[in-house]
Design a protein around this motif. Structure first.
Motif, PDB file in Angstrom:
ATOM      1  N   GLY A   1       0.816  -1.207   0.000  1.00  0.00           N
ATOM      2  CA  GLY A   1       0.000   0.000   0.000  1.00  0.00           C
ATOM      3  C   GLY A   1       0.850   1.258   0.000  1.00  0.00           C
ATOM      4  O   GLY A   1       1.768   1.411  -0.800  1.00  0.00           O
ATOM      5  N   GLU A   2       0.561   2.160   0.920  1.00  0.00           N
ATOM      6  CA  GLU A   2       1.268   3.436   1.002  1.00  0.00           C
ATOM      7  C   GLU A   2       2.309   3.379   2.116  1.00  0.00           C
ATOM      8  O   GLU A   2       2.000   3.000   3.240  1.00  0.00           O
ATOM      9  N   TRP A   3       3.549   3.761   1.788  1.00  0.00           N
ATOM     10  CA  TRP A   3       4.645   3.682   2.753  1.00  0.00           C
ATOM     11  C   TRP A   3       5.438   4.985   2.725  1.00  0.00           C
ATOM     12  O   TRP A   3       6.000   5.359   1.695  1.00  0.00           O
ATOM     13  N   GLY A   4       5.488   5.661   3.865  1.00  0.00           N
ATOM     14  CA  GLY A   4       6.169   6.939   3.946  1.00  0.00           C
ATOM     15  C   GLY A   4       7.670   6.849   3.798  1.00  0.00           C
ATOM     16  O   GLY A   4       8.333   7.847   3.488  1.00  0.00           O
ATOM     17  N   GLY A   5       8.242   5.643   4.004  1.00  0.00           N
ATOM     18  CA  GLY A   5       9.685   5.490   3.891  1.00  0.00           C
ATOM     19  C   GLY A   5      10.223   5.789   2.508  1.00  0.00           C
ATOM     20  O   GLY A   5      11.410   6.102   2.344  1.00  0.00           O
TER      21      GLY A   5
ATOM     22  N   ASP B   1       2.145   0.270  15.332  1.00  0.00           N
ATOM     23  CA  ASP B   1       3.295   0.098  14.433  1.00  0.00           C
ATOM     24  C   ASP B   1       3.730   1.455  13.872  1.00  0.00           C
ATOM     25  O   ASP B   1       2.981   2.121  13.174  1.00  0.00           O
ATOM     26  N   ARG B   2       4.993   1.840  14.158  1.00  0.00           N
ATOM     27  CA  ARG B   2       5.542   3.096  13.641  1.00  0.00           C
ATOM     28  C   ARG B   2       6.438   2.883  12.430  1.00  0.00           C
ATOM     29  O   ARG B   2       6.737   3.826  11.715  1.00  0.00           O
ATOM     30  N   LEU B   3       6.887   1.670  12.214  1.00  0.00           N
ATOM     31  CA  LEU B   3       7.758   1.386  11.069  1.00  0.00           C
ATOM     32  C   LEU B   3       6.956   1.206   9.786  1.00  0.00           C
ATOM     33  O   LEU B   3       7.325   1.734   8.728  1.00  0.00           O
ATOM     34  N   VAL B   4       5.893   0.427   9.887  1.00  0.00           N
ATOM     35  CA  VAL B   4       4.974   0.229   8.757  1.00  0.00           C
ATOM     36  C   VAL B   4       3.575   0.521   9.281  1.00  0.00           C
ATOM     37  O   VAL B   4       2.854  -0.388   9.687  1.00  0.00           O
TER      38      VAL B   4
ATOM     39  N   SER C   1      -0.717   0.372   5.203  1.00  0.00           N
ATOM     40  CA  SER C   1      -0.845  -1.004   4.737  1.00  0.00           C
ATOM     41  C   SER C   1      -2.272  -1.334   4.306  1.00  0.00           C
ATOM     42  O   SER C   1      -2.483  -2.152   3.412  1.00  0.00           O
ATOM     43  N   ARG C   2      -3.231  -0.691   4.955  1.00  0.00           N
ATOM     44  CA  ARG C   2      -4.622  -1.055   4.694  1.00  0.00           C
ATOM     45  C   ARG C   2      -4.992  -0.935   3.220  1.00  0.00           C
ATOM     46  O   ARG C   2      -5.695  -1.797   2.675  1.00  0.00           O
ATOM     47  N   SER C   3      -4.513   0.126   2.545  1.00  0.00           N
ATOM     48  CA  SER C   3      -4.875   0.294   1.136  1.00  0.00           C
ATOM     49  C   SER C   3      -4.340  -0.862   0.293  1.00  0.00           C
ATOM     50  O   SER C   3      -5.000  -1.318  -0.645  1.00  0.00           O
ATOM     51  N   GLY C   4      -3.143  -1.353   0.628  1.00  0.00           N
ATOM     52  CA  GLY C   4      -2.599  -2.493  -0.098  1.00  0.00           C
ATOM     53  C   GLY C   4      -3.357  -3.770   0.179  1.00  0.00           C
ATOM     54  O   GLY C   4      -3.632  -4.560  -0.733  1.00  0.00           O
TER      55      GLY C   4
END
Length: 268
Positions: free
Chosen positions: A135-139, A213-216, A221-224
């Motif tokens: 999904g969407e990941w800020g990293g 969860d602060r890493l992911v 993740s929900r959108s994925g």
């Protein structure tokens, strides 16, 4: 009693190191895909719980991770990592013909597992995604910086159990350096491939995530997961839990939930 056997296999960029845990007479195979910077040796207790529930468990250190060859934590293309995992899957099937195969992926391993299920889902009995990098990941914003920050992953974000962080810091097979730009670039491409790929249809899927969860982060993740989920879907969100739910203070609850999901999926 769970017994572990180490082995090696030719991968796309060198020799891969893996291990298989067995107990009595297994009823199914569980294929494990670990996360970024870690290795299969951190899953001994996970494997023990799965073996107690009737599985033979096999896992491989991804290229550049743990005891496998390759530049440390450098992944150029996750499609090739999926190819490596497929070779591990085929090896396990040859050793245990006729047994159904369940795939579990954690974090970056969840990204690998999601893509694996899109490509090879017809051969799987079920998939479990733990804190998956989908999904969407800020990293991915790290790619906008001129240089990767020279800081390692913050071990305090792994679990509410401080011993988990201490063991992680002391583990010589864990990567304690900065993120590698080629790997972040490959993650960004793989996230898009998953979003552009198909749903899992009739393949049973469990999504398990720590609410803290602060890493992911769970919301990304929900959108994925919503894109992947199909007809048979189970969602487990653990209040207060951080990234490594298999190493959290409620790990027994998490593992019991995974075992119950697998048992139900195999009854279908």
């Amino acid at each position: 009693m769970t017994a572990a056997r180490e082995w090696t296999l030719d991968g796309h960029a060198g020799r891969l190191a893996g291990r298989t845990w067995t107990g009595g007479s297994p009823s199914h195979v569980v294929l494990l895909a670990h996360g970024y910077g870690e290795h299969t040796g951190r899953y001994e207790h996970v494997a023990a719980a799965l073996v107690d529930a009737g599985a033979v468990v096999t896992a491989v250190d991804h290229v550049g991770h743990g005891k496998s060859e390759g530049d440390r934590v450098v992944v150029a293309d996750f499609e090739r990592v999926v190819d490596d995992l497929h070779a591990v899957d085929e090896q396990a099937r040859a050793q245990h013909p006729g047994l159904p195969v369940v795939l579990i992926g954690h974090s970056m391993g969840g990204l690998i597992a999601a893509r694996y299920a899109q490509r090879h889902g017809g051969s799987l009995a079920a998939v479990v995604l733990s804190g998956p990098l989908v999904g969407e990941w800020g990293g991915a914003a790290l790619l906008d910086l001129p240089e990767m920050p020279d800081t390692p992953l913050d071990s305090t974000t792994l679990s509410r159990d401080p011993e988990v962080g201490r063991a992680y810091e002391a583990d010589p097979l864990v990567w304690h350096g900065p993120f590698q730009r080629p790997t972040i670039e490959a993650i960004a491409r793989a996230l898009l491939r998953v979003q552009d790929g198909p749903s899992l249809g009739a393949l049973p899927l469990m999504w398990a995530h720590g609410e803290g969860d602060r890493l992911v982060p769970m919301a990304g993740s929900r959108s994925g997961v919503e894109h992947l989920r199909g007809e048979h879907y189970v969602e487990k969100i653990y209040p207060g839990a951080q990234h490594e739910i298999f190493n959290e203070t409620n790990r027994d609850e998490v593992l019991a939930d995974v075992v119950a999901f697998i048992r139900n999926a195999l009854r279908r």
